[in-house]
Design a protein around this motif. Structure first.
Motif, mmCIF file in Angstrom:
data_model
loop_
_atom_site.group_PDB
_atom_site.id
_atom_site.type_symbol
_atom_site.label_atom_id
_atom_site.label_comp_id
_atom_site.label_asym_id
_atom_site.label_seq_id
_atom_site.Cartn_x
_atom_site.Cartn_y
_atom_site.Cartn_z
ATOM 1 N N GLU B 78 56.796 15.466 57.301
ATOM 2 C CA GLU B 78 57.527 16.180 56.258
ATOM 3 C C GLU B 78 58.688 16.981 56.826
ATOM 4 O O GLU B 78 59.775 17.002 56.283
ATOM 5 N N GLU B 79 58.437 17.669 57.936
ATOM 6 C CA GLU B 79 59.438 18.578 58.488
ATOM 7 C C GLU B 79 60.517 17.841 59.267
ATOM 8 O O GLU B 79 61.677 18.234 59.222
ATOM 9 N N LYS B 80 60.123 16.822 60.025
ATOM 10 C CA LYS B 80 61.055 16.250 60.986
ATOM 11 C C LYS B 80 61.628 14.905 60.570
ATOM 12 O O LYS B 80 62.751 14.571 60.929
ATOM 13 N N LEU B 81 60.830 14.098 59.834
ATOM 14 C CA LEU B 81 61.314 12.757 59.538
ATOM 15 C C LEU B 81 61.927 12.661 58.150
ATOM 16 O O LEU B 81 62.996 12.086 57.966
ATOM 17 N N LEU B 82 61.250 13.240 57.187
ATOM 18 C CA LEU B 82 61.686 13.088 55.799
ATOM 19 C C LEU B 82 63.113 13.575 55.545
ATOM 20 O O LEU B 82 63.885 12.876 54.890
ATOM 21 N N PRO B 83 63.507 14.744 56.049
ATOM 22 C CA PRO B 83 64.904 15.161 55.824
ATOM 23 C C PRO B 83 65.909 14.114 56.304
ATOM 24 O O PRO B 83 66.890 13.831 55.613
ATOM 25 N N ALA B 84 65.631 13.528 57.471
ATOM 26 C CA ALA B 84 66.555 12.522 57.995
ATOM 27 C C ALA B 84 66.555 11.276 57.122
ATOM 28 O O ALA B 84 67.596 10.657 56.897
ATOM 29 N N LEU B 85 65.386 10.886 56.610
ATOM 30 C CA LEU B 85 65.309 9.714 55.748
ATOM 31 C C LEU B 85 66.109 9.938 54.469
ATOM 32 O O LEU B 85 66.851 9.070 54.023
ATOM 33 N N ILE B 86 65.925 11.128 53.898
ATOM 34 C CA ILE B 86 66.664 11.441 52.681
ATOM 35 C C ILE B 86 68.154 11.444 52.980
ATOM 36 O O ILE B 86 68.958 10.914 52.216
#
Lengths: 266, 293
Positions: B78-86
């Motif tokens: 949630e913290e590290k991967l999701l922001p980049a995916l979005i």
């Protein structure tokens, strides 16, 4: 903290040893500092003590504004200023001090994941309780946050900060939560930490790592801070291995505070 | 017709979720979209509620420590991967214009196809600004570098944790596997002009193998199409317009739209799959193919 900043720090500081006059800055201890900042500061202090690196703690009313990232605590070492636990761990690593070198790849991955868990759930819950719960915000948080300033600046700053935090909570989907749900999240987080710790002295058995420092910072602060209700500290107290974990670190690394499981803030 | 399939696909995760969006959409896509928006950084708590409600059903073979690990790794994602995916799908200028917005423009009924993508684009950028505490943040190299640095590190950590195992906790899948797959699969399947994240994922052999493995086991139709898709994409330079590719793209869009929510579909799927492997997955896949004819 920007990636570029981190890279620069690494390049410039590999040679210099840790100076005697390293200083940690945080808001005023008695009247001003809030739960979440106190937890973050204690985590950094614990980490540095575990590394055997001396640091003076300096309390300043404008610590938040002095910090390069706007977050406390920050440390002033030589001619470098680094804020927040993550970058500080990187910084000390560049100087040759590390607590997690002995871990293998799987353990390191787990350590980082658990640190995110604490940031994601515990820290966010602390911020929520401080700023989004109306009772806590009006009785404790806003008065404390604005205590160094005179009217009307105190009101302006406190409300501005509250608005900022509430917007952020909204962005991450926490604004719709009730206080009960937040307490429940804290409980789940503690359960996970307790399960992971098991009967070991530290999270990765015999030696503490930055994860232990981070968990200690948050749990100890919650246990020793008086809020509008005891529910938060009661959640932690229900996990006996977490309690003994906190006592162990307190006794080992903070001898002068021995036996200080009493209320330190009003 | 396709929308019915999507609704079924997207419907499952929605039922499992307590989603706060009040309105039912005319097409099946919108709930998935809305979930994609809502499915932001608050996921761990939803997973917690979910796991508790299901009494760790998908995870009943897991020890207490492994359940705790699940929570921790979900937080990491949630913290590290999701922001980049979005960021890579919705904020990065080239990816957003060439792929995401174009797909929505073609596949969502008028007038939503003009309004919705831009709204989501704006909202995601706003969210990034709030979370990083910088109101002047602009999509660009600096932001991309920071987000991708975190995401690459996260993927490497996942790869290290997975090691040479088939799934994260041994030989059978758990909700963590579903969750990781749900985040990584769109990255593998959807070709983007700015594909740094994809490149890194492809370089992590065990993670790529992990995703392909799950794809083959639980989405046999998608994995069969995969080789053909790669060839056509090279030929068209990633152009999604052509008729022959429409069905493939729509299948991909299903994966994309429920990407982050796949964990929940899986959760119910895995419970049944554990007991009767082949049978229960078939109707799921068949429905989709029927509807699309």
């Amino acid at each position: 903290d920007s990636l570029l900043g981190e890279v620069l720090v690494v390049e410039l500081n590999t040679a210099e040893p840790w100076p005697e006059n390293a200083t940690l800055y945080q808001p005023l201890r008695e009247d001003q500092i809030l739960l979440s900042d106190c937890a973050s500061s204690l985590a950094v202090q614990a980490y540095l003590r575990m590394c055997g690196l001396p640091v003076r703690v300096c309390c300043r009313a404008n610590a938040e504004y002095m910090s390069p990232s706007g977050k406390v605590p920050f440390i002033h070492v030589g001619n470098q200023v680094v804020s927040e636990l993550g970058p500080i761990v990187q910084f000390t690593k560049a100087k040759g001090h590390s607590l997690s070198d002995g871990l293998d790849d799987v353990q390191r991955a787990e350590m980082k994941a658990y640190m995110e868990l604490v940031n994601n759930m515990l820290l966010t819950a602390e911020l929520y309780i401080q700023w989004c719960d109306d009772t806590t915000s009006s009785e404790i948080t806003r008065p404390r946050y604005s205590s160094p300033y005179s009217w009307p600046l105190n009101h302006i700053l406190a409300y501005q900060k509250q608005w900022e935090v509430r917007r952020k909570m909204n962005a991450i989907g926490w604004a719709g939560k009730t206080l009960e749900q937040v307490y429940e999240d804290v409980s789940q987080c503690c359960q996970a930490l307790s399960q992971r710790l098991g009967t070991q002295p530290y999270f990765f058995n015999k030696q503490p790592t930055e994860l232990d420092a981070l968990v200690f910072g948050h749990l100890f602060t919650i246990l020793t801070t008086r809020l509008t209700s005891d529910e938060l500290s009661e959640k932690i107290k229900s996990y006996s291995n977490l309690l003994s974990f906190c006592r162990r670190i307190e006794q080992t690394y903070f001898e002068e505070m021995n036996g200080l499981i009493i209320i330190v803030q009003t | 017709k396709q929308s019915k399939a999507y609704a079924k696909f997207a419907g499952a995760p929605l039922k499992v979720h307590k989603i706060t969006n009040p309105w039912r959409s005319p097409t099946g896509i919108l709930p998935a979209l809305k979930t994609r928006e809502e499915g932001s950084f608050s996921q761990p708590s939803k997973i917690i509620i979910q796991l508790r409600k299901q009494k760790y059903n998908a995870d009943y073979d897991l020890s207490a420590k492994e359940c705790a690990d699940t929570l921790a790794f979900v937080s990491l994602l949630e913290e590290k991967l999701l922001p980049a995916l979005i960021y890579t799908h919705w904020v990065d200028a080239k990816n957003y214009v060439d792929v995401t917005r174009r797909w929505y423009a073609e596949n969502i009924p008028f007038p939503l196809n003009f309004l919705l993508p831009n709204r989501i684009h704006g909202r995601q950028l706003e969210r990034l600004r709030l979370v990083r505490g910088d109101p002047t943040l602009e999509p660009g190299e600096q932001l991309e570098k920071e987000l991708y640095h975190d995401a690459l590190e996260c993927m490497t950590l996942l790869s290290q944790r997975l090691g040479s195992q088939k799934f994260f906790f041994g030989d059978s899948p758990s909700s963590l596997d579903a969750y990781v797959f749900g985040h990584l699969a769109p990255l593998l399947k959807i070709k983007l002009p700015n594909g740094k994240l994809q490149q890194h994922l492809n370089s992590l052999d065990n993670l790529r193998q992990f995703c392909t493995n799950i794809l083959v086991l639980y989405f046999p139709s998608e994995s069969r199409e995969a080789p053909a898709k790669k060839v056509s994409n090279h030929a068209d330079g990633g152009d999604f317009d052509n008729e022959p590719h429409k069905r493939r793209n729509q299948i991909l869009s299903v994966l994309f739209a429920v990407g982050a929510m796949l964990g929940y579909a899986f959760l119910s799927g895995i419970i049944t799959i554990k007991h009767t492997p082949a049978r229960l997955e078939e109707p799921h896949v068949d429905e989709e193919e029927e509807e699309e004819d």
